[in-house]
Design an enzyme around this catalytic site. Structure first.
Site, short mmCIF file in Angstrom:
data_model
loop_
_atom_site.label_atom_id
_atom_site.label_comp_id
_atom_site.label_asym_id
_atom_site.label_seq_id
_atom_site.Cartn_x
_atom_site.Cartn_y
_atom_site.Cartn_z
N GLY A 158 0.85 -1.18 0.00
CA GLY A 158 0.00 0.00 0.00
C GLY A 158 0.88 1.24 0.00
O GLY A 158 2.07 1.17 -0.36
N ARG A 241 0.80 -3.88 12.53
CA ARG A 241 0.05 -4.23 13.71
C ARG A 241 0.78 -5.37 14.42
O ARG A 241 1.28 -6.29 13.80
CB ARG A 241 -1.39 -4.65 13.36
CG ARG A 241 -2.31 -3.48 13.01
CD ARG A 241 -2.60 -2.63 14.24
NE ARG A 241 -3.56 -1.57 13.98
CZ ARG A 241 -3.22 -0.32 13.68
NH1 ARG A 241 -1.94 0.00 13.58
NH2 ARG A 241 -4.15 0.60 13.49
N GLU A 270 0.37 -5.25 23.05
CA GLU A 270 0.69 -3.91 23.55
C GLU A 270 -0.47 -3.31 24.32
O GLU A 270 -1.64 -3.56 24.01
CB GLU A 270 1.13 -3.00 22.40
CG GLU A 270 0.08 -2.66 21.37
CD GLU A 270 0.66 -1.76 20.27
OE1 GLU A 270 0.26 -0.59 20.24
OE2 GLU A 270 1.49 -2.23 19.47
N HIS A 288 5.12 2.40 19.63
CA HIS A 288 4.06 2.71 18.66
C HIS A 288 4.11 4.19 18.28
O HIS A 288 3.11 4.91 18.31
CB HIS A 288 2.68 2.36 19.23
CG HIS A 288 1.69 1.99 18.16
ND1 HIS A 288 0.75 1.00 18.31
CD2 HIS A 288 1.50 2.49 16.90
CE1 HIS A 288 0.02 0.91 17.22
NE2 HIS A 288 0.46 1.80 16.35
#
Length: 332
Positions: A158, A241, A270, A288
């Site tokens: 993507g 992810r 997480e 993150h």
């Protein structure tokens, strides 16, 4: 009455000012910079016309079932939206939106930074100096692989995966291979990339960078079997992810040197991270923060709010996820 908007945690001022400054809405921001409880989320969906949520807020089917008829939109402050039960929201005519594209460059840069840090052992070197161990230059101290001319395997091409590929192709002269469900002709044109099977990618890539959404088909895509196929000098990068990688298998692969290193911005459980993973010297971790630039986070806030403003005005939100609701806005 003015539409009531609830923001589940503070977002950058750039977005908040669009709502508060207009004077057209009642805006409540979850008071503590802490993930709301289920009880609080249920209260929010019952009482709001619009909600701006973060990816840490898990708005599942049971919570959405409690939503009042006046809830028009849940605008997720994130690219991914696996934290929201989109099907349940669609059944109740609640628009779900995300914030795509705005963080593409930022996350790709972070993936490249993790690649460099893991391959060239930057964090290990930093810890080595801080521990007072640096006494002299040594020919074989903290050796790692040179990246120039090596093969980068992109899983998911993507926007972010494609930018990561271009950074590595043009910046480091890396060869690009990729796995995706469709051919990416633009990526092939700009980087001379080759589409390959997952197994071929595992076997051939010196660096593997993950850029895929979390779906039932991608959960634990990178598992013990995948690590067994990878090169001993492979570096794994994950900014997508956490559950895409089976963390237990990753710890084993790092400990037993099935792969050289890993760079991680996301984790399976997480914010909990396994104690074993924390002890691994050959892993670089960030909390993150792949999208943590002023430009990206401000842009995400503005985009989420623009989705809310459109939905409350009965207009098609620019970043509608549940496309099934498009006709609803066209008829309005």
């Amino acid at each position: 009455m003015k539409p009531h908007i609830i923001i589940t945690r503070p977002i950058p001022k750039a977005g908040l000012d669009l709502l508060v400054g207009s004077g057209r809405y009642v805006v409540d921001v979850h008071s503590a910079n802490k993930i709301p409880s289920r009880e609080q989320l249920i209260s929010y969906v019952k009482n709001a016309n619009a909600i701006v949520s973060l990816l840490t807020e898990h708005i599942d089917q049971e919570i959405i079932a409690e939503a009042g008829d006046e809830l028009k939109i849940i605008a997720n402050y994130a690219v991914g939206y696996d934290n929201i039960d989109v099907r349940a929201a669609t059944a109740k005519n609640i628009a779900i939106t995300n914030t795509p594209d705005i963080m593409t460059q930022t996350v790709a840069e972070h993936a490249a930074a993790l690649m460099l840090a893991a391959a060239r052992r930057i964090s290990e070197g930093d810890r080595y100096i801080r521990a007072g161990k640096y006494k002299q230059w040594e020919p074989e101290l903290l050796l790692g692989p040179e990246l120039f001319g090596k093969t980068l395997g992109i899983v998911g091409t993507g926007n972010i995966g494609s930018v990561m590929a271009r950074i590595c192709y043009h910046g480091f002269g890396m060869k690009i291979i990729y796995h995706d469900i469709e051919k990416n002709l633009e990526l092939e044109r700009t980087t001379h990339a080759f589409q390959v099977s997952l197994n071929r990618l595992y076997e051939s890539a010196d660096v593997i960078s993950l850029h895929i959404p979390l779906l039932p088909t991608t959960r634990h895509l990178i598992n013990g079997s995948a690590f067994n196929k990878m090169k001993k000098n492979a570096v794994l990068i994950n900014t997508s992810r956490g559950p895409v990688v089976e963390e237990k298998a990753l710890v084993k692969a790092l400990k037993e040197k099935e792969i050289f290193a890993a760079g991680l911005d996301v984790f399976e459980f997480e914010p909990k991270i396994s104690a074993a993973l924390k002890k691994m010297p050959n892993v670089v971790m960030t909390p993150h923060t792949a999208s943590a630039t002023h430009e990206a986070r401000d842009g995400m806030a503005v985009m989420a709010v623009q989705n809310v403003i459109a939905a409350l005005a009965g207009k098609l939100p620019p970043n509608l996820v549940n496309k099934e609701l498009e006709d609803k806005y066209k008829k309005a």
